[in-house]
Enzyme design. Structure first.
Site, PDB file in Angstrom:
ATOM      1  N   GLU A 236       0.936  -1.429  -0.010  1.00  0.00           N
ATOM      2  CA  GLU A 236      -0.193  -0.050   0.090  1.00  0.00           C
ATOM      3  C   GLU A 236       0.748   1.375   0.022  1.00  0.00           C
ATOM      4  O   GLU A 236       1.720   1.370   1.169  1.00  0.00           O
ATOM      5  CB  GLU A 236      -0.818  -0.085   1.183  1.00  0.00           C
TER       6      GLU A 236
ATOM      7  N   CYS B 178      -3.970   7.167   5.500  1.00  0.00           N
ATOM      8  CA  CYS B 178      -3.519   6.875   4.080  1.00  0.00           C
ATOM      9  C   CYS B 178      -4.968   7.120   3.222  1.00  0.00           C
ATOM     10  O   CYS B 178      -4.918   7.217   2.058  1.00  0.00           O
ATOM     11  CB  CYS B 178      -3.166   5.203   3.857  1.00  0.00           C
TER      12      CYS B 178
END
Length: 532
Positions: free
Chosen positions: A266, A303
């Site tokens: 990620e 995020c």
């Protein structure tokens, strides 16, 4: 269990105190924290990988109830740390105690969710197609398949989640649940918090009588210890959360091995936040407050913080911008997680402030100093044509900042969305009529993101069976996967098929009498019944 040693955990052993040590660091005060943490040597990296490889042979075959007991034991141990964990976690990250407490709950909830999943057992997607000797022109054989563990997994702990995505976080929980030993590469930003969690996992493994090597925790630089782990032949997969540059370096290293392995990384996301005309005819103050909270939550170091806001170029949007600017300018000073994160944020904000295509609406006057990692909120604005002309405006600034882009019409909004890279999330605010009028917008967003949110905010990722926390590159290295929710277990599993085997040689999940009573696909139909 709570005593910190500064040594790596290698199976049931401890690493040596050799090499150049590093220390925890309080980003709020600038204070260096004891003890010193020593990097794992090349021999220790090899030992951890070899132990994991040997442990895999027996750990992968454990019944789901035993793996579930292990995961629950870890959760109990983390909860038992109580204030020790909260205090150290807050000191090493500058995060408030409430955030560490919240992460503790989420971490333990994830562990128990995966425990329930593997104890029930149907996650293996068992499929049985029975033989038919009478079929013409050729007899049909008995074919059975299921998901099985992949092998030792290396997990890279990130800076922004010291617990929920770290040593005992989602990558570790999903890998262990699937029957894979785990080697965690600790993050230098919170080494003490990592050791506390690592001690718990190690003691849980002992208490459950698991083979040595089912878990290890190594300290050291990612470019050295991390890369050595990724390249080790015993390692079969990687879980990573961090920057795009680091993620791509790991992907390249894994792909260049004699036996390439998957890297589930990620990496980068600006999480577009689309405001449609109907949303600006509602309560602008409420929308501005919600967006401000989402942009600045966790000092903008989540995020899923929205780093791009698309809104119409009209009077209502102008009023909304004034309200948002007021909130941003009155934000409290933020503490960033690490000196590197703080420096990168200030550099990104400075670069954007000097971009001639951009107007600086808010730039709080907080400069980096010698006594902590502090920053201020930033709000920028541009028009749709400028955004389309300058690809750099789509770059992520990791911190409490966002860019407002005023689109001139429906067609320009679609053009902007078409130009976006892959993202973790996209949020749409509007009315049901807006959704109908902009249905083609949703069709494009579906190809760009892993999760769509309507009239909400992207920060706050629910840990549940249906969650998708992933997205097309560069949000993740593999847009078919998720790192949150029970489907995360599928990253560290592979399909194995058995043809014409007797029951006595089959895994329990595929035996004809279905002793585990799991759901299986039998001749194309879901069933929990024994085979007739």
């Amino acid at each position: 269990m709570a005593e910190l040693t500064g040594k790596s955990i290698i199976g049931y052993r401890r690493g040596t105190q050799e090499g150049n040590p590093s220390y925890g660091y309080n980003p709020a005060s600038g204070e260096q924290m004891a003890p010193a943490y020593f990097p794992a040597s090349a021999a220790e990296v090899d030992l951890a990988a070899q132990l994991a490889g040997r442990a895999f042979a027996s750990y992968r075959r454990l019944p789901g109830r035993k793996k579930a007991a292990f995961l629950r034991k870890i959760a109990e141990g983390i909860e038992a740390l109580g204030e020790i964990l909260v205090t150290r976690g807050s000191q090493e990250t500058g995060l408030p105690a409430g955030r560490i407490t919240m992460e503790t709950g989420r971490t333990c909830g994830q562990l128990r969710l995966f425990a329930d999943l593997v104890e029930e057992g149907s996650w293996v997607d068992a499929r049985i197609d029975r033989a038919n000797a009478q079929r013409q022109p050729l007899p049909k054989p008995d074919v059975r398949s299921m998901l099985q563990a992949l092998g030792p997994v290396v997990v890279f702990a990130p800076s922004n989640f010291p617990l929920a995505f770290s040593v005992a976080g989602g990558d570790t929980a999903s890998a262990l649940a699937g029957g894979n030993p785990v080697i965690v590469k600790a993050h230098h930003a919170h080494p003490g918090t990592a050791e506390l969690a690592g001690n718990v996992i190690c003691e849980a493994a002992r208490a459950c009588d698991l083979p040595e090597g089912v878990f290890s925790l190594l300290y050291g630089a990612g470019s050295e210890v991390g890369m050595a782990l990724v390249k080790h032949p015993a390692v079969k997969a990687v879980g990573f959360t961090g920057s795009r540059a680091a993620g791509q370096a790991l992907m390249q290293a894994a792909a260049s091995r004699p036996e390439p392995i998957p890297v589930y990384a990620e990496m980068s996301s600006i999480n577009p936040f689309v405001i449609l005309p109907g949303a600006l005819r509602k309560d602008l103050a409420e929308l501005a407050a919600g967006l401000h909270g989402s942009v600045t939550l966790g000092a903008g170091q989540f995020c899923t913080n929205p780093g791009l806001v698309l809104l119409p170029d009209d009077a209502n949007a102008a009023s909304f911008t004034v309200k948002l600017a007021t909130l941003m300018s009155n934000s409290d000073r933020f503490t960033m997680l690490t000196p590197g994160t703080c420096s990168s944020y200030h550099a990104g904000v400075s670069t954007r402030a000097h971009d001639t295509r951009v107007t600086t609406v808010v730039k709080q006057a907080v400069e980096p100093g010698n006594t902590g990692c502090h920053s201020g909120a930033a709000l920028f604005q541009t028009d749709g044509a400028s955004f389309l002309a300058d690809p750099e405006l789509g770059a992520e600034i990791f911190g409490p900042s966002t860019l407002l882009v005023n689109y001139s019409n429906r067609e320009q909004l679609l053009e902007i969305v078409h130009a976006l890279e892959g993202q973790l999330t996209a949020t749409v605010h509007g009315t049901e009529q807006d959704l109908n009028d902009f249905s083609d917008l949703l069709a494009v967003l579906e190809t760009r993101v892993g999760r769509l949110i309507f009239n909400g905010f992207p920060t706050g990722v629910e840990v549940c069976h249906a969650m998708v926390h992933g997205g097309p590159f560069p949000a993740t290295s593999d847009g078919r996967s998720t790192s949150v929710g029970t489907r995360a277990i599928l990253r560290f599993a592979r399909q194995v098929c058995y043809q014409s085997f007797p029951d006595s040689a089959l895994p329990s999940e595929l035996e004809s009498n279905n002793p585990l009573k799991i759901w299986r696909m039998v001749d194309g139909n879901l069933s929990r019944d024994p085979l007739a």
